[in-house]
Design a protein around this motif. Structure first.
Motif, PDB file in Angstrom:
ATOM      1  N   THR A   1      -4.537   5.719  -1.165  1.00 20.37           N
ATOM      2  CA  THR A   1      -3.467   4.726  -1.197  1.00 20.37           C
ATOM      3  C   THR A   1      -3.572   3.874  -2.449  1.00 20.37           C
ATOM      4  O   THR A   1      -4.646   3.353  -2.771  1.00 20.37           O
TER       5      THR A   1
ATOM      6  N   HIS B   1      -4.447  11.425   1.115  1.00 24.14           N
ATOM      7  CA  HIS B   1      -3.871  10.173   1.623  1.00 24.14           C
ATOM      8  C   HIS B   1      -4.534   8.932   1.014  1.00 24.14           C
ATOM      9  O   HIS B   1      -4.599   7.878   1.646  1.00 24.14           O
TER      10      HIS B   1
ATOM     11  N   ASP C   1       0.800   5.266   0.170  1.00 23.32           N
ATOM     12  CA  ASP C   1       0.079   6.499   0.473  1.00 23.32           C
ATOM     13  C   ASP C   1       0.495   7.578  -0.529  1.00 23.32           C
ATOM     14  O   ASP C   1       1.689   7.854  -0.707  1.00 23.32           O
TER      15      ASP C   1
ATOM     16  N   PHE D   1       0.852  -1.192   0.000  1.00 24.83           N
ATOM     17  CA  PHE D   1       0.000   0.000   0.000  1.00 24.83           C
ATOM     18  C   PHE D   1       0.886   1.240   0.000  1.00 24.83           C
ATOM     19  O   PHE D   1       1.753   1.391   0.858  1.00 24.83           O
TER      20      PHE D   1
END
Length: 277
Positions: A49, A47, A40, A38
């Motif tokens: 992802t 934010h 960001d 993941f």
């Protein structure tokens, strides 16, 4: 489940994303199950992802609690959302309204990457739309941990069939229980009606008459199939990491499939393709 083409045609799934609370727990679940990573994208993108399976960008994810902070509303139920490709998102949303749907999120640009919107169909499921800019959509290598099929579990098959024809250009081709095109489906054995968006190898998504299957409290919804090479091992990880198997594993014309609920309550499918030989 046929191979997906590199150039994603209009009306086909082009992106998936996931939102849930207790985001760290969900990331750990999917990392253990599929080996996902993941990334960001930072404050400029709220934010959001990006999710990768190896080198493939297979979708996006968002911390539901962070989304609630941004919106000032409650944390929404965990869910996977499927986005369909459009060449003209304004026109698509106009068709949504004309054909019994409801626009939930109006078209909005995502930097130079493209534009997104969300709608509700007459059948009651949420669906997203993506008009590509610099970002052309997800990778579809059909490898372990990546999406290999997408389908609507609909409580109003007729309404949804007409909606996807008119709004997304689907042909809505009936499929029989053996996974082959069947103009007489649904059949006399009581199998639910099932159709694909296009014929044969051009098919990229399905539509299932799930009215008799889904509990009253469960609305129509899109679901995503992710590939595994070892169903037994995947089932074990699901259960060890706080998820549940709610249906299957069972054989199908496309391999072994199982329905999963993750620790946050979002649903998806596992698919182990048939052995080649």
């Amino acid at each position: 489940m046929s191979a997906q083409h590199t150039a994603i045609p209009s009306g086909s799934p082009i992106w998936i994303d996931y939102s849930a609370g207790d985001f760290a727990t969900q990331q750990a679940f999917y990392s253990a199950l599929f080996g996902w990573t993941f990334q960001d994208q930072g404050e400029d993108y709220g934010h959001y992802t990006m999710v990768r399976a190896g080198d493939a960008v297979i979708g996006g994810a968002m911390d539901g609690e962070l989304s609630a902070q941004f919106s000032g509303g409650p944390v929404q139920p965990a869910a996977w959302t499927v986005y369909l490709k459009t060449e003209d998102i304004a026109r698509t949303l106009g068709l949504v309204a004309e054909h019994g749907g409801q626009v939930i999120v109006e078209a909005m640009p995502v930097g130079e990457l493209g534009s997104m919107a969300l709608a509700m169909t007459p059948g009651g499921e949420a669906v997203g739309f993506w008009q590509p800019g610099e970002f052309s959509g997800h990778d579809l290598p059909l490898t372990p941990g990546t999406s290999v099929w997408f389908e609507v579990m609909s409580k109003d098959f007729a309404a949804d069939a007409e909606f996807y024809r008119a709004v997304c250009g689907w042909d809505v081709v009936p499929m029989g229980p053996d996974g082959q095109q069947d103009d007489a489906a649904p059949d006399e054995d009581g199998m639910p009606a099932y159709a694909t968006d296009h014929t044969g190898e051009q098919a990229t998504a399905g539509l299932c008459d799930a009215a008799a299957w889904l509990p009253e409290a469960v609305p129509s919804h899109w679901r995503v199939y992710f590939q595994t090479t070892d169903m037994d091992a995947s089932v074990k990880v699901v259960e060890e990491k706080g998820g549940r198997i709610v249906d299957g594993p069972m054989d199908s014309p496309f391999g072994v499939v199982a329905s999963v609920v993750d620790p946050a309550g979002a649903t998806f499918q596992l698919n182990q393709p048939p052995a080649r030989g």
